[in-house]
Design an enzyme around this catalytic site. Structure first.
Site, PDB file in Angstrom:
ATOM      1  N   GLY A  56      -0.427  -0.514  -1.971  1.00 52.19           N
ATOM      2  CA  GLY A  56       0.209  -1.682  -1.363  1.00 52.19           C
ATOM      3  C   GLY A  56       1.486  -1.314  -0.634  1.00 52.19           C
ATOM      4  O   GLY A  56       1.731  -1.765   0.495  1.00 52.19           O
ATOM      5  N   ASP A  57       2.329  -0.500  -1.275  1.00 53.40           N
ATOM      6  CA  ASP A  57       3.566  -0.055  -0.639  1.00 53.40           C
ATOM      7  C   ASP A  57       3.280   0.777   0.611  1.00 53.40           C
ATOM      8  O   ASP A  57       3.935   0.620   1.645  1.00 53.40           O
ATOM      9  CB  ASP A  57       4.374   0.787  -1.619  1.00 53.40           C
ATOM     10  N   SER A  58       2.309   1.669   0.506  1.00 53.86           N
ATOM     11  CA  SER A  58       2.025   2.571   1.617  1.00 53.86           C
ATOM     12  C   SER A  58       1.438   1.832   2.810  1.00 53.86           C
ATOM     13  O   SER A  58       1.778   2.122   3.965  1.00 53.86           O
ATOM     14  CB  SER A  58       1.073   3.681   1.154  1.00 53.86           C
ATOM     15  N   SER A  80       0.048   4.088  -5.018  1.00 57.29           N
ATOM     16  CA  SER A  80       0.756   2.844  -4.665  1.00 57.29           C
ATOM     17  C   SER A  80       0.324   2.378  -3.281  1.00 57.29           C
ATOM     18  O   SER A  80       1.113   2.361  -2.321  1.00 57.29           O
ATOM     19  CB  SER A  80       2.262   3.077  -4.735  1.00 57.29           C
ATOM     20  N   ALA A 119       4.229   0.131   4.496  1.00 53.24           N
ATOM     21  CA  ALA A 119       5.008   1.097   5.268  1.00 53.24           C
ATOM     22  C   ALA A 119       4.360   1.369   6.620  1.00 53.24           C
ATOM     23  O   ALA A 119       5.046   1.440   7.651  1.00 53.24           O
ATOM     24  CB  ALA A 119       5.152   2.394   4.484  1.00 53.24           C
TER      25      ALA A 119
END
Length: 413
Positions: free
Chosen positions: A171-173, A169, A176
């Site tokens: 994009g999420d990381s 994932s 973050a």
């Protein structure tokens, strides 16, 4: 788990209001470097990530990493009493991290402007699909959509096939990490405007100026897209999918050895290209004046890649690696996790930590990055049980045992 924490962020209080990946990963990194992170979860099952991917005794192994060093409390955020407790925690926190849809916290009187009115030093990191403003702000946005809108998916894969995703994932990381960067800059700004931390008293001497860190998933991905925009704006170039190659930087590609293994060779530096061609016994290309610089190699990308591939096909992966490393050419095998865990470089850098579950079974976790020479991160404990710290956190807020029991009976916690 109430031990005194060490690290560069020791004494910093963080409230995590989020689930799954982006917000919790952001808070995880702060927890790894000493911040006191309180994670709020729903009493009804907690963060869905607890049940994602491979499970042990009903809990995700991923949870051991994503929630390490965090204290877990349960709150029914749809109840007034739950919102009141969250507000008290938020006003006591240095940093609030949230990844609800825009508007949800405002409905609960926990929005940035609402908290800022009570505490001007409030720092809130807000992670969402499309940011807090704009026509798409209210739409649900997961990392996969951010990767697509931000440009990453379009350039990933082979030209004759549909775009592919990276196997994590990403994009999420990436969002973050932008959240962590923003939080650190906001802390610095608060310090220079008066909010200096007093380690002896555990207080800020002056309130300082907080701020909101607005992180959109698609913008975080977009921020990685190198020269995409100016190339299109000035030259009308739309970067396309090129498989394992790095477009416009030659040679840098994935090749297949005679034993069917894949190998990445990055011979795109001018001096490196010369050494690479000598190593694969292509002196004609090594001494071709037209190929001395990258701009001369780009028009002949196919020819150069074919020469390298022809040579790789005559080698097994071990011999290819040995020859190219001896020639000081950047080269590498594409690692699986099995390769990583048996690799001497990973081991020398202590990139795995050994821990144990409560039942005594061992578990290896990825070690903490980046590596700080004086105040390194540490894993103090694995991901907590759901609501494990309810009593500890609520007692610190002044709730009595009777109060806590009543909250449990009313299913607020």
């Amino acid at each position: 788990m109430t031990q005194n924490r060490k690290g560069p962020l020791a004494g910093i209080k963080v409230l995590e209001l989020g689930t799954l990946i982006a917000g919790p990963f952001c808070a995880r990194m702060l927890a790894e470097f000493g911040a006191d992170v309180i994670k709020v979860e729903s009493p009804d099952g907690g963060d869905p990530l607890r049940q994602w991917r491979v499970l042990k005794d009903g809990t995700s192994l991923w949870w051991s990493v994503q929630a390490r060093n965090k204290k877990s409390i349960t709150l029914n955020m749809k109840s007034q009493e739950g919102q009141d407790i969250a507000r008290r925690l938020a006003l006591d926190a240095d940093i609030i991290i949230e990844n609800y849809r825009p508007g949800v916290l405002e409905k609960w009187q926990l929005g940035y402007e609402q908290l800022k009115a009570l505490n001007p030093a409030t720092i809130m990191v807000r992670l969402s699909g499309y940011g807090q403003t704009g026509p798409m702000k209210d739409q649900p946005g997961f990392g996969a959509i951010g990767e697509s809108m931000g440009g990453l998916r379009y350039v990933s894969g082979h030209a004759d096939r549909p775009p592919v995703r990276v196997g994590i994932s990403i994009g999420d990381s990436v969002a973050a990490l932008h959240g962590v960067i923003g939080a650190m800059m906001a802390l610095r700004h608060r310090d220079v405007t008066g909010g200096r931390w007093n380690g002896k008293t555990g207080e800020h001497s002056v309130a300082g100026q907080g701020q909101m860190v607005d992180v959109a998933l698609y913008e975080s991905v977009f921020n990685l897209m190198e020269s995409l925009v100016p190339e299109f704006d000035v030259a009308g170039v739309v970067r396309e999918r090129t498989g394992g190659a790095l477009p416009g930087i030659v040679p840098s590609n994935t090749y297949t050895t005679g034993d069917g293994e894949n190998i990445v060779i990055a011979g795109n530096g001018d001096a490196i290209f010369h050494r690479l061609m000598k190593a694969i016994q292509r002196d004609d290309l090594a001494h071709d004046p037209a190929l001395v610089r990258n701009d001369g190699r780009v028009p002949r990308t196919a020819e150069i890649d074919a020469a390298i591939q022809d040579w790789c096909a005559t080698q097994d992966i071990d011999s290819a690696l040995q020859i190219l490393k001896a020639a000081d050419v950047p080269v590498g095998k594409i690692y699986s996790v099995r390769d990583m865990m048996n690799d001497p470089q990973f081991q020398a850098r202590q990139m795995f930590e050994q821990h144990h579950f409560a039942d005594g079974e061992g578990i290896k976790l990825p070690a903490i990055s980046p590596k700080l020479s004086e105040t390194p991160g540490q894993t103090a404990w694995l991901g907590s049980e759901l609501g494990e710290h309810n009593r500890e956190v609520l007692s610190a807020l002044g709730y009595s045992e009777a109060d806590i029991a009543e909250l449990q009976n009313k299913k607020i916690i």
